[in-house]
Design a protein around this motif. Structure first.
Motif, PDB file in Angstrom:
ATOM      1  N   TYR A  92       0.829  -1.204   0.000  1.00 20.76           N
ATOM      2  CA  TYR A  92       0.000   0.000   0.000  1.00 20.76           C
ATOM      3  C   TYR A  92       0.870   1.263   0.000  1.00 20.76           C
ATOM      4  O   TYR A  92       0.441   2.318  -0.479  1.00 20.76           O
ATOM      5  CB  TYR A  92      -0.907   0.038   1.228  1.00 20.76           C
ATOM      6  CG  TYR A  92      -1.826  -1.145   1.399  1.00 20.76           C
ATOM      7  CD1 TYR A  92      -2.201  -1.937   0.303  1.00 20.76           C
ATOM      8  CD2 TYR A  92      -2.336  -1.500   2.643  1.00 20.76           C
ATOM      9  CE1 TYR A  92      -3.047  -3.012   0.466  1.00 20.76           C
ATOM     10  CE2 TYR A  92      -3.185  -2.573   2.817  1.00 20.76           C
ATOM     11  CZ  TYR A  92      -3.535  -3.334   1.726  1.00 20.76           C
ATOM     12  OH  TYR A  92      -4.375  -4.402   1.883  1.00 20.76           O
ATOM     13  N   VAL A  93       2.066   1.148   0.551  1.00 22.13           N
ATOM     14  CA  VAL A  93       2.989   2.290   0.547  1.00 22.13           C
ATOM     15  C   VAL A  93       3.293   2.691  -0.894  1.00 22.13           C
ATOM     16  O   VAL A  93       3.266   3.873  -1.244  1.00 22.13           O
ATOM     17  CB  VAL A  93       4.280   1.945   1.303  1.00 22.13           C
ATOM     18  CG1 VAL A  93       5.278   3.101   1.225  1.00 22.13           C
ATOM     19  CG2 VAL A  93       3.977   1.606   2.763  1.00 22.13           C
ATOM     20  N   PRO A 184      -2.877  -4.350  -3.875  1.00 28.00           N
ATOM     21  CA  PRO A 184      -2.883  -3.257  -4.856  1.00 28.00           C
ATOM     22  C   PRO A 184      -2.381  -3.742  -6.221  1.00 28.00           C
ATOM     23  O   PRO A 184      -1.261  -4.227  -6.339  1.00 28.00           O
ATOM     24  CB  PRO A 184      -1.941  -2.220  -4.247  1.00 28.00           C
ATOM     25  CG  PRO A 184      -1.031  -3.002  -3.348  1.00 28.00           C
ATOM     26  CD  PRO A 184      -1.846  -4.150  -2.836  1.00 28.00           C
ATOM     27  N   HIS A 185      -3.249  -3.595  -7.228  1.00 30.18           N
ATOM     28  CA  HIS A 185      -2.869  -4.054  -8.567  1.00 30.18           C
ATOM     29  C   HIS A 185      -3.836  -3.483  -9.597  1.00 30.18           C
ATOM     30  O   HIS A 185      -4.862  -2.906  -9.246  1.00 30.18           O
ATOM     31  CB  HIS A 185      -2.883  -5.588  -8.635  1.00 30.18           C
ATOM     32  CG  HIS A 185      -4.248  -6.205  -8.653  1.00 30.18           C
ATOM     33  ND1 HIS A 185      -5.031  -6.306  -7.524  1.00 30.18           N
ATOM     34  CD2 HIS A 185      -4.979  -6.772  -9.659  1.00 30.18           C
ATOM     35  CE1 HIS A 185      -6.165  -6.908  -7.835  1.00 30.18           C
ATOM     36  NE2 HIS A 185      -6.177  -7.191  -9.125  1.00 30.18           N
ATOM     37  N   VAL A 186      -3.483  -3.656 -10.849  1.00 28.31           N
ATOM     38  CA  VAL A 186      -4.436  -3.404 -11.919  1.00 28.31           C
ATOM     39  C   VAL A 186      -4.819  -4.749 -12.514  1.00 28.31           C
ATOM     40  O   VAL A 186      -3.962  -5.587 -12.792  1.00 28.31           O
ATOM     41  CB  VAL A 186      -3.875  -2.448 -13.000  1.00 28.31           C
ATOM     42  CG1 VAL A 186      -2.646  -3.023 -13.688  1.00 28.31           C
ATOM     43  CG2 VAL A 186      -4.956  -2.112 -14.032  1.00 28.31           C
ATOM     44  N   HIS A 187      -6.111  -4.959 -12.645  1.00 29.92           N
ATOM     45  CA  HIS A 187      -6.605  -6.143 -13.343  1.00 29.92           C
ATOM     46  C   HIS A 187      -6.739  -5.753 -14.806  1.00 29.92           C
ATOM     47  O   HIS A 187      -7.619  -4.976 -15.179  1.00 29.92           O
ATOM     48  CB  HIS A 187      -7.951  -6.581 -12.780  1.00 29.92           C
ATOM     49  CG  HIS A 187      -8.548  -7.754 -13.512  1.00 29.92           C
ATOM     50  ND1 HIS A 187      -8.199  -9.046 -13.219  1.00 29.92           N
ATOM     51  CD2 HIS A 187      -9.445  -7.817 -14.532  1.00 29.92           C
ATOM     52  CE1 HIS A 187      -8.878  -9.864 -14.018  1.00 29.92           C
ATOM     53  NE2 HIS A 187      -9.627  -9.131 -14.835  1.00 29.92           N
ATOM     54  N   LEU A 235       8.244 -10.211  -2.358  1.00 30.88           N
ATOM     55  CA  LEU A 235       7.513  -8.944  -2.382  1.00 30.88           C
ATOM     56  C   LEU A 235       8.111  -7.970  -1.369  1.00 30.88           C
ATOM     57  O   LEU A 235       8.886  -7.105  -1.739  1.00 30.88           O
ATOM     58  CB  LEU A 235       6.021  -9.189  -2.127  1.00 30.88           C
ATOM     59  CG  LEU A 235       5.294  -9.919  -3.263  1.00 30.88           C
ATOM     60  CD1 LEU A 235       3.885 -10.320  -2.849  1.00 30.88           C
ATOM     61  CD2 LEU A 235       5.254  -9.067  -4.525  1.00 30.88           C
ATOM     62  N   ILE A 236       7.759  -8.089  -0.101  1.00 29.64           N
ATOM     63  CA  ILE A 236       8.301  -7.191   0.912  1.00 29.64           C
ATOM     64  C   ILE A 236       8.683  -8.000   2.147  1.00 29.64           C
ATOM     65  O   ILE A 236       8.188  -9.106   2.369  1.00 29.64           O
ATOM     66  CB  ILE A 236       7.300  -6.080   1.300  1.00 29.64           C
ATOM     67  CG1 ILE A 236       5.955  -6.684   1.715  1.00 29.64           C
ATOM     68  CG2 ILE A 236       7.121  -5.099   0.150  1.00 29.64           C
ATOM     69  CD1 ILE A 236       4.954  -5.646   2.233  1.00 29.64           C
ATOM     70  N   ALA A 237       9.577  -7.434   2.966  1.00 29.78           N
ATOM     71  CA  ALA A 237      10.010  -8.074   4.206  1.00 29.78           C
ATOM     72  C   ALA A 237      10.482  -7.007   5.171  1.00 29.78           C
ATOM     73  O   ALA A 237      10.776  -5.873   4.767  1.00 29.78           O
ATOM     74  CB  ALA A 237      11.136  -9.084   3.934  1.00 29.78           C
ATOM     75  N   GLY A 238      10.552  -7.361   6.438  1.00 28.40           N
ATOM     76  CA  GLY A 238      11.024  -6.399   7.420  1.00 28.40           C
ATOM     77  C   GLY A 238      10.972  -6.932   8.838  1.00 28.40           C
ATOM     78  O   GLY A 238      10.627  -8.093   9.070  1.00 28.40           O
ATOM     79  N   PHE A 239      11.292  -6.053   9.790  1.00 30.23           N
ATOM     80  CA  PHE A 239      11.287  -6.381  11.215  1.00 30.23           C
ATOM     81  C   PHE A 239      10.108  -5.700  11.906  1.00 30.23           C
ATOM     82  O   PHE A 239       9.567  -4.703  11.418  1.00 30.23           O
ATOM     83  CB  PHE A 239      12.573  -5.893  11.881  1.00 30.23           C
ATOM     84  CG  PHE A 239      13.800  -6.688  11.548  1.00 30.23           C
ATOM     85  CD1 PHE A 239      14.190  -7.750  12.354  1.00 30.23           C
ATOM     86  CD2 PHE A 239      14.581  -6.362  10.444  1.00 30.23           C
ATOM     87  CE1 PHE A 239      15.336  -8.482  12.060  1.00 30.23           C
ATOM     88  CE2 PHE A 239      15.726  -7.080  10.148  1.00 30.23           C
ATOM     89  CZ  PHE A 239      16.104  -8.139  10.945  1.00 30.23           C
ATOM     90  N   ALA A 249       1.878  -4.813   7.607  1.00 31.56           N
ATOM     91  CA  ALA A 249       3.086  -4.849   6.777  1.00 31.56           C
ATOM     92  C   ALA A 249       2.845  -4.135   5.453  1.00 31.56           C
ATOM     93  O   ALA A 249       3.666  -3.324   5.003  1.00 31.56           O
ATOM     94  CB  ALA A 249       3.503  -6.293   6.531  1.00 31.56           C
ATOM     95  N   ASN A 250       1.689  -4.405   4.818  1.00 27.63           N
ATOM     96  CA  ASN A 250       1.361  -3.749   3.549  1.00 27.63           C
ATOM     97  C   ASN A 250       1.219  -2.237   3.713  1.00 27.63           C
ATOM     98  O   ASN A 250       1.498  -1.472   2.781  1.00 27.63           O
ATOM     99  CB  ASN A 250       0.061  -4.317   2.986  1.00 27.63           C
ATOM    100  CG  ASN A 250       0.274  -5.597   2.215  1.00 27.63           C
ATOM    101  OD1 ASN A 250       1.341  -5.812   1.641  1.00 27.63           O
ATOM    102  ND2 ASN A 250      -0.718  -6.464   2.206  1.00 27.63           N
ATOM    103  N   ASN A 251       0.797  -1.797   4.887  1.00 26.23           N
ATOM    104  CA  ASN A 251       0.581  -0.378   5.135  1.00 26.23           C
ATOM    105  C   ASN A 251       1.837   0.366   5.575  1.00 26.23           C
ATOM    106  O   ASN A 251       1.787   1.568   5.830  1.00 26.23           O
ATOM    107  CB  ASN A 251      -0.515  -0.188   6.180  1.00 26.23           C
ATOM    108  CG  ASN A 251      -1.891  -0.039   5.549  1.00 26.23           C
ATOM    109  OD1 ASN A 251      -2.092   0.844   4.719  1.00 26.23           O
ATOM    110  ND2 ASN A 251      -2.812  -0.908   5.922  1.00 26.23           N
ATOM    111  N   GLY A 252       2.959  -0.346   5.682  1.00 25.52           N
ATOM    112  CA  GLY A 252       4.213   0.306   6.034  1.00 25.52           C
ATOM    113  C   GLY A 252       4.387   0.581   7.508  1.00 25.52           C
ATOM    114  O   GLY A 252       5.283   1.343   7.900  1.00 25.52           O
TER     115      GLY A 252
END
Length: 352
Positions: A92-93, A184-187, A235-239, A249-252
């Motif tokens: 989402y970020v 979040p994507h375009v179909h 895709l994404i990763a973090g602590f 996580a998706n929202n940052g």
């Protein structure tokens, strides 16, 4: 929310769940576009991003006419009855930063819809948006019965209106989270005379499939080469210092370079796509002194199109040591002893 149902037939609104809702990595040869279907448009990539770097194809077109699902490579990066291509961005970020959706070919804007909120369908329930499945959408008529659809765009982002002529590469909106979607994507969908067509094969679900055959692809050769089939990726990763969840996580929420060493717990999380049954998933956290303090190494029993996992530990007596902590995620595939890494991410964080 603006009511636009009178402007479009009901079937248009029901497209997303029915129409919009791998196996081995096989890269098809990229032929010259010599044999596309009659009158078909030559398609350029419809998103302003770098494929497999800051965006990826999350789901493909379903070629299985029955209750199963099979993408054009005979893989399983697809849902049943999914008749479009989902081009996603990691979080989402990224969506809030703004990622442009582009017209794939010249034409005239046939229909638009805007005003649908950007909300994960799991948060509000499918029944709330079941008639707005494609969310905010633009439909472009390319002539000869060919139309392209751009769904799930961000509220208020549409830059065209009905009747506008557009050129290939022209912005029509921004990637969003509107309608029946969880990421979040375009179909992106192509239809010819009301029949959905896979742009990778130039065929419909009712046509026979030769796995990996792109000889009749609608994509132009440059785009087809750039979109080489990628069944698995990071895709994404973090602590985090709280038990992580996918929406946060998706929202940052966890996008921090530093946490307090006094935190009671420390977690590492990762989001990825295209995991297969039998894949080996490895996650570990390494302390500043180089010691592995958490290690997860497991053969996964089930595959999934989108995965989210985390590991963590409680602080030792006296708190965590100060310094740089490193974490790694790997997804490995193949025979035991000959595994190949198909997705990997590494992250660091400071505890002070």
């Amino acid at each position: 929310m603006r009511d636009v149902r009178s402007a479009l037939p009901r079937s248009f609104f029901l497209l997303p769940l029915a129409l919009a809702a791998g196996a081995l990595l096989i890269l098809a040869a990229v032929p010259a576009r010599a044999n596309p279907p009659d009158g078909a448009p030559s398609l350029a990539f419809p998103v302003d991003c770098h494929i497999n770097l800051d965006c990826s194809v999350q789901k493909y077109f379903d070629h299985d006419p029955g209750p199963g699902a099979k993408d054009y490579m005979c893989g399983d990066l697809v849902n049943d009855k999914h008749t479009g291509i989902d081009i996603r961005i990691p979080s989402y970020v990224d969506m809030r930063r703004g990622v442009k959706v582009l017209a794939a070919a010249p034409g005239t804007v046939w229909r638009t819809r805007d005003g649908i909120e950007d909300i994960n369908v799991r948060e509000i329930g499918a029944e709330v948006v079941d008639e707005y499945g494609l969310g905010n959408v633009v439909v472009i008529d390319h002539g000869n019965g060919w139309r392209s659809f751009y769904g799930h765009m961000r509220k208020g982002s549409l830059t065209v209106k009905e009747g506008d002529h557009v050129e290939a590469g022209q912005q029509v909106g921004l990637i969003g989270l509107s309608g029946l979607t969880e990421f979040p994507h375009v179909h992106f969908m192509i239809m010819h005379n009301k029949e959905a067509i896979d742009p990778f094969t130039g065929t419909s679900v009712n046509d026979p499939l030769a796995c990996g055959d792109t000889g009749h692809a609608l994509w132009n050769p440059t785009t087809l080469a750039a979109m080489a089939y990628t069944p698995t990726g990071p895709l994404i990763a973090g602590f985090s210092t709280d038990k992580p969840d996918k929406e946060s996580a998706n929202n940052g929420v966890y996008d921090k370079a530093q946490y307090p060493a006094s935190a009671p717990t420390l977690f590492f999380w990762a989001t990825y796509f295209g995991m297969k049954a039998g894949d080996r998933q490895v996650m570990r956290i390494v302390a500043p002194d180089g010691k592995v303090i958490v290690n997860f190494d497991k053969i996964m029993e089930k595959g999934r199109i989108l995965g989210f996992n985390f590991i963590g530990l409680k602080a030792p007596e006296g708190g965590f040591a100060r310094g740089t902590y490193r974490a790694e995620f790997q997804l490995l595939r193949g025979d035991s002893g000959n595994d190949k890494i198909v997705a990997a991410m590494a992250r660091t964080v400071e505890l002070q």
